[in-house]
Design a protein around this motif. Structure first.
Motif, PDB file in Angstrom:
ATOM      1  N   HIS A  41      42.645  23.761   2.276  1.00 43.79           N
ATOM      2  CA  HIS A  41      43.188  23.022   1.127  1.00 43.79           C
ATOM      3  C   HIS A  41      43.239  21.521   1.369  1.00 43.79           C
ATOM      4  CE1 HIS A  41      44.430  26.403  -1.442  1.00 43.79           C
ATOM      5  NE2 HIS A  41      44.598  27.048  -0.299  1.00 43.79           N
ATOM      6  N   SER A  42      42.932  21.076   2.574  1.00 41.36           N
ATOM      7  CA  SER A  42      42.962  19.630   2.805  1.00 41.36           C
ATOM      8  C   SER A  42      41.798  19.129   3.640  1.00 41.36           C
ATOM      9  CB  SER A  42      44.272  19.231   3.496  1.00 41.36           C
ATOM     10  OG  SER A  42      44.355  19.825   4.761  1.00 41.36           O
ATOM     11  N   VAL A  43      41.064  20.011   4.281  1.00 43.88           N
ATOM     12  CA  VAL A  43      39.912  19.615   5.089  1.00 43.88           C
ATOM     13  C   VAL A  43      38.645  20.049   4.353  1.00 43.88           C
ATOM     14  CG1 VAL A  43      38.774  19.822   7.321  1.00 43.88           C
ATOM     15  CG2 VAL A  43      41.270  19.886   7.199  1.00 43.88           C
ATOM     16  N   GLU A  44      37.876  19.081   3.870  1.00 39.97           N
ATOM     17  CA  GLU A  44      36.700  19.378   3.063  1.00 39.97           C
ATOM     18  C   GLU A  44      35.690  20.239   3.822  1.00 39.97           C
ATOM     19  OE1 GLU A  44      35.858  18.427  -0.291  1.00 39.97           O
ATOM     20  OE2 GLU A  44      38.047  18.270  -0.225  1.00 39.97           O
ATOM     21  N   ALA A  45      35.510  19.963   5.117  1.00 39.83           N
ATOM     22  CA  ALA A  45      34.528  20.729   5.895  1.00 39.83           C
ATOM     23  C   ALA A  45      34.882  22.211   5.919  1.00 39.83           C
ATOM     24  CB  ALA A  45      34.452  20.183   7.323  1.00 39.83           C
ATOM     25  N   ILE A  46      36.160  22.528   6.147  1.00 39.26           N
ATOM     26  CA  ILE A  46      36.579  23.926   6.209  1.00 39.26           C
ATOM     27  C   ILE A  46      36.544  24.556   4.824  1.00 39.26           C
ATOM     28  CG2 ILE A  46      38.562  25.424   6.714  1.00 39.26           C
ATOM     29  CD1 ILE A  46      39.214  23.651   9.055  1.00 39.26           C
ATOM     30  N   LYS A  47      36.897  23.787   3.802  1.00 35.91           N
ATOM     31  CA  LYS A  47      36.840  24.311   2.438  1.00 35.91           C
ATOM     32  C   LYS A  47      35.420  24.740   2.072  1.00 35.91           C
ATOM     33  CE  LYS A  47      36.700  21.633  -1.214  1.00 35.91           C
ATOM     34  NZ  LYS A  47      37.078  20.669  -2.283  1.00 35.91           N
ATOM     35  N   HIS A  48      34.448  23.886   2.332  1.00 39.46           N
ATOM     36  CA  HIS A  48      33.068  24.218   1.964  1.00 39.46           C
ATOM     37  C   HIS A  48      32.487  25.285   2.896  1.00 39.46           C
ATOM     38  CE1 HIS A  48      32.586  21.303  -1.233  1.00 39.46           C
ATOM     39  NE2 HIS A  48      33.175  20.395  -0.480  1.00 39.46           N
ATOM     40  N   ALA A  49      32.933  25.297   4.163  1.00 39.56           N
ATOM     41  CA  ALA A  49      32.486  26.362   5.063  1.00 39.56           C
ATOM     42  C   ALA A  49      32.985  27.712   4.571  1.00 39.56           C
ATOM     43  CB  ALA A  49      32.986  26.090   6.483  1.00 39.56           C
ATOM     44  N   LEU A  50      34.208  27.756   4.062  1.00 37.64           N
ATOM     45  CA  LEU A  50      34.762  29.003   3.537  1.00 37.64           C
ATOM     46  C   LEU A  50      34.053  29.417   2.246  1.00 37.64           C
ATOM     47  CD1 LEU A  50      36.942  30.976   4.396  1.00 37.64           C
ATOM     48  CD2 LEU A  50      38.571  29.746   2.966  1.00 37.64           C
ATOM     49  N   MET A  51      33.700  28.445   1.421  1.00 36.45           N
ATOM     50  CA  MET A  51      32.930  28.756   0.214  1.00 36.45           C
ATOM     51  C   MET A  51      31.552  29.307   0.575  1.00 36.45           C
ATOM     52  SD  MET A  51      33.850  25.442  -2.127  1.00 36.45           S
ATOM     53  CE  MET A  51      35.484  25.215  -2.846  1.00 36.45           C
ATOM     54  N   ALA A  52      30.927  28.720   1.600  1.00 28.20           N
ATOM     55  CA  ALA A  52      29.632  29.234   2.074  1.00 28.20           C
ATOM     56  C   ALA A  52      29.774  30.665   2.555  1.00 28.20           C
ATOM     57  CB  ALA A  52      29.096  28.339   3.189  1.00 28.20           C
ATOM     58  N   LEU A  53      30.861  30.945   3.260  1.00 30.59           N
ATOM     59  CA  LEU A  53      31.112  32.298   3.760  1.00 30.59           C
ATOM     60  C   LEU A  53      31.311  33.270   2.599  1.00 30.59           C
ATOM     61  CD1 LEU A  53      31.515  33.869   6.453  1.00 30.59           C
ATOM     62  CD2 LEU A  53      33.968  33.483   6.166  1.00 30.59           C
ATOM     63  N   GLY A  54      32.028  32.837   1.563  1.00 29.75           N
ATOM     64  CA  GLY A  54      32.217  33.692   0.394  1.00 29.75           C
ATOM     65  C   GLY A  54      30.905  34.019  -0.296  1.00 29.75           C
ATOM     66  N   ALA A  55      30.024  33.029  -0.439  1.00 29.67           N
ATOM     67  CA  ALA A  55      28.719  33.269  -1.052  1.00 29.67           C
ATOM     68  C   ALA A  55      27.865  34.186  -0.192  1.00 29.67           C
ATOM     69  CB  ALA A  55      28.002  31.938  -1.282  1.00 29.67           C
ATOM     70  N   ALA A  56      27.877  33.966   1.129  1.00 31.61           N
ATOM     71  CA  ALA A  56      27.103  34.820   2.045  1.00 31.61           C
ATOM     72  C   ALA A  56      27.625  36.248   2.012  1.00 31.61           C
ATOM     73  CB  ALA A  56      27.176  34.257   3.459  1.00 31.61           C
ATOM     74  N   HIS A  57      28.947  36.401   1.902  1.00 33.26           N
ATOM     75  CA  HIS A  57      29.526  37.744   1.859  1.00 33.26           C
ATOM     76  C   HIS A  57      29.140  38.465   0.576  1.00 33.26           C
ATOM     77  CE1 HIS A  57      33.139  40.586   1.599  1.00 33.26           C
ATOM     78  NE2 HIS A  57      32.398  41.005   2.619  1.00 33.26           N
ATOM     79  N   ARG A  58      29.115  37.727  -0.533  1.00 28.69           N
ATOM     80  CA  ARG A  58      28.712  38.332  -1.817  1.00 28.69           C
ATOM     81  C   ARG A  58      27.268  38.820  -1.729  1.00 28.69           C
ATOM     82  NH1 ARG A  58      31.484  41.275  -4.724  1.00 28.69           N
ATOM     83  NH2 ARG A  58      31.297  41.100  -6.952  1.00 28.69           N
ATOM     84  N   SER A  59      26.404  38.003  -1.157  1.00 25.02           N
ATOM     85  CA  SER A  59      25.004  38.400  -0.987  1.00 25.02           C
ATOM     86  C   SER A  59      24.896  39.588  -0.030  1.00 25.02           C
ATOM     87  CB  SER A  59      24.195  37.219  -0.454  1.00 25.02           C
ATOM     88  OG  SER A  59      22.843  37.567  -0.262  1.00 25.02           O
ATOM     89  N   PHE A  60      25.694  39.587   1.040  1.00 25.33           N
ATOM     90  CA  PHE A  60      25.707  40.682   2.010  1.00 25.33           C
ATOM     91  C   PHE A  60      26.094  42.001   1.337  1.00 25.33           C
ATOM     92  CE2 PHE A  60      28.304  43.168   5.048  1.00 25.33           C
ATOM     93  CZ  PHE A  60      27.362  43.397   6.047  1.00 25.33           C
ATOM     94  N   LEU A  61      27.090  41.964   0.456  1.00 27.49           N
ATOM     95  CA  LEU A  61      27.528  43.173  -0.244  1.00 27.49           C
ATOM     96  C   LEU A  61      26.468  43.672  -1.217  1.00 27.49           C
ATOM     97  CD1 LEU A  61      31.251  42.264  -1.089  1.00 27.49           C
ATOM     98  CD2 LEU A  61      30.437  43.782   0.717  1.00 27.49           C
ATOM     99  N   TRP A  62      25.767  42.764  -1.852  1.00 31.89           N
ATOM    100  CA  TRP A  62      24.831  43.141  -2.897  1.00 31.89           C
ATOM    101  C   TRP A  62      23.488  43.636  -2.362  1.00 31.89           C
ATOM    102  CZ3 TRP A  62      25.159  39.442  -7.722  1.00 31.89           C
ATOM    103  CH2 TRP A  62      26.420  39.603  -8.312  1.00 31.89           C
ATOM    104  N   HIS A  63      23.218  43.434  -1.090  1.00 33.86           N
ATOM    105  CA  HIS A  63      21.930  43.858  -0.552  1.00 33.86           C
ATOM    106  C   HIS A  63      21.728  45.363  -0.682  1.00 33.86           C
ATOM    107  CE1 HIS A  63      19.768  40.428   0.936  1.00 33.86           C
ATOM    108  NE2 HIS A  63      20.836  39.951   1.537  1.00 33.86           N
ATOM    109  N   SER A  64      22.810  46.126  -0.672  1.00 29.80           N
ATOM    110  CA  SER A  64      22.682  47.580  -0.763  1.00 29.80           C
ATOM    111  C   SER A  64      23.171  48.125  -2.098  1.00 29.80           C
ATOM    112  CB  SER A  64      23.497  48.241   0.369  1.00 29.80           C
ATOM    113  OG  SER A  64      24.866  47.913   0.252  1.00 29.80           O
TER     114      SER A  64
END
Length: 552
Positions: free
Chosen positions: A139-162
């Motif tokens: 909520h205050s560190v931009e690098a961690i915020k965007h890293a977490l958003m990247a992780l959320g997108a990667a996880h969504r793609s990971f779930l959808w592969h199957s």
């Protein structure tokens, strides 16, 4: 930590534009299908999610309330203010605060918070890292915020592969968003790293751990190991230069108290080092290389006091922490130069062979010490389990205790093999491991969708059983369990391991020296099986690339 941005999907040669049938979009549907397809908006979960076997993200959506004019954004580090620590920064934050960003970014953050992090594992330490460090700092560190958003997108793609009914355009869409957010995180963390203050170093380490998860989730194991190695180097560099590391508990306790008195965030570094240790141990088994030097990282360990042998562990977290220390020290002694020397060296008087013998004696003493420590640990753990069964424990504590029971059985079997792993195991030792793993899988969610966890708990024990080809029926039970789990634990993927050991069975029947391949790491086994055409590069691409990057 690598700070190189990844190429965007549009950077390469242009491909023919892919089109699909026109489907009306909706702005009021569930978070899962928002901006993708028409959502039927059935409550509490939409029909489309249920039909496609998706985890419906629901209809709650974090809105951004207007910030009062007099309220200033929280700054983590003010130049010249050495009193600002990671602890005080986190305490000033609120996890429930709304996140800033675009509409799509809020969706990605929401998914990471509500689904990705919750599935990271049952360990108390892992859960504490994500909820006490990552979420507040996002909520205050931009690098961690965007890293977490990247992780959320990667996880969504990971779930959808199957997932059935999900087209390649949707995978590509989330993959593109993941890389975009990763690049933004790299951009911000580069600026943080330019100021090596203590708090910025710790923010960098937290971000590095998110990157490791991000790359493992995408199957980019070589990139994950690069982040892991770089992060552990940075962590080791934070040790006080004047301090000579010692195995003495008294000296370690004194150093710990001095660092706390000086106002350092030693507690936070211990928690972060714990995460690097877990991932480093998992990687060492997989690639047969000490990616994280345990002898250096182990400095960040809270001192413990010798406890009464007749008393159980105070908590499952205490039991897990003590076993992790044993695993870490065991990993360190396995780096002794060639402990399994041939008998000829005993008849030699050369200086080199004498030195090797001295190293063997040192290894033997260290091994026996660790075995004694494990025996003591097992006594305390058995007492803890006995007390646990007398009450109704919380679900998370019970799951964590079941996983520790599995690890206890694996370590008992390993110590029965002796210091040079040349003692044969009984069939019952392997059966106990499989039965415990089967019991744990019964408590897991349905494997309809793949599961990703932070570190490896179930897959390596089953891989341990798979390496014993003389018990073919037990090996097949382990392979079947791996195939049914649909689970990736860090760098360990259950489906990939099942295919690897099925191919290894074919090799054992047709190739004379194949039995020597299973004595090394999983990476070496994959490399050998691929070299004889028993594993297709397209099915083991990520592991094959990892082998090439390491010269295997």
């Amino acid at each position: 930590m690598s700070t190189t941005a990844k190429p965007q999907s549009g950077d390469g040669p242009k491909k023919p534009k892919w089109t699909r049938d026109s489907v009306s979009k909706v702005r009021t549907g569930c978070v899962t299908w928002l901006r993708h397809f028409k959502c039927d908006e059935e409550k509490p979960t939409c029909l489309r999610c249920r039909r496609d076997g998706q985890v419906c993200d629901g209809y709650k959506f974090p809105s951004q309330p207007p910030r009062p004019r007099h309220q200033k954004a929280h700054r983590l580090h003010k130049p010249g203010n050495s009193k600002v620590t990671l602890r005080t920064s986190i305490q000033a934050l609120s996890v429930s605060a709304a996140i800033t960003g675009s509409h799509v970014e809020k969706i990605l953050f929401y998914h990471a918070r509500e689904h990705t992090i919750k599935a990271m594992g049952s360990s108390t330490s892992v859960t504490r890292f994500w909820y006490n460090y990552v979420l507040p700092l996002s909520h205050s560190v931009e690098a961690i915020k965007h890293a977490l958003m990247a992780l959320g997108a990667a996880h969504r793609s990971f779930l959808w592969h199957s997932s059935p009914g999900i087209g390649p355009a949707d995978h590509q869409s989330y993959d593109s968003m993941a890389i975009q957010q990763y690049n933004r995180a790299i951009q911000h963390i580069s600026a943080v790293m330019s100021d090596p203050s203590p708090i910025n170093v710790q923010i960098t380490l937290v971000c590095c751990l998110i990157f490791i998860c991000f790359e493992n989730m995408r199957g980019q194991y070589a990139e994950a190991l690069r982040h892991l190695r770089a992060g552990s180097r940075l962590l080791s560099s934070r040790q006080p230069s004047a301090l000579v590391l010692s195995n003495s508990a008294t000296e370690r306790a004194r150093s710990f108290q001095e660092l706390k008195r000086d106002g350092g965030d030693f507690d936070q570094l211990c928690d972060i080092a714990d995460m690097f240790s877990r991932l480093g141990l998992d990687a060492h088994i997989f690639v047969d290389d000490e990616v994280v030097p345990m002898s250096e990282v182990s400095f960040y360990t809270r001192p413990t006091h010798t406890s009464d042998m007749s008393r159980p562990f105070a908590s499952v977290e205490a039991a897990e922490e003590q076993l992790l220390r044993i695993e870490r020290d065991f990993d360190s002694i396995m780096e002794y130069p060639n402990p399994s020397l041939s008998d000829e060296c005993y008849d030699s008087s050369s200086a080199t062979d004498c030195e090797a013998l001295a190293r063997m004696d040192e290894y033997d003493r260290a091994y026996q010490n660790l075995r004694g420590r494990f025996d003591v640990w097992a006594i305390h753990f058995d007492l803890f389990i006995s007390d646990l069964l007398k009450r109704t424990p919380p679900e998370q504590e019970l799951k964590q205790a079941m996983v520790l029971s599995l690890h206890r059985k694996v370590w008992s079997a390993m110590f029965k093999q002796g210091p040079y792993f040349n003692n044969e195991l009984k069939r019952t030792d392997l059966e106990e491991i499989i039965r415990q793993a089967e019991l744990i899988t019964l408590s897991l969610p349905s494997p309809a969708q793949p599961m990703f966890t932070f570190d490896a708990n179930l897959v390596p024990p089953l891989a341990f059983v798979c390496a014993f080809f003389e018990h073919a029926d037990l090996q097949q039970r382990a392979i079947s369990l791996l195939r049914s789990m649909n689970r990736r634990e860090g760098i360990w993927d259950s489906g990939e391991l099942a295919r690897i050991y099925e191919a290894a069975n074919v090799a054992m029947e047709s190739i004379a020296d194949a039995d020597q391949w299973v004595d090394g790491s999983v990476l070496r086994l994959v490399t050998m099986l691929s070299s004889v055409g028993l594993l297709e590069p397209n099915t083991m691409g990520a592991i094959t690339l990892l082998g090439r990057s390491r010269g295997c």
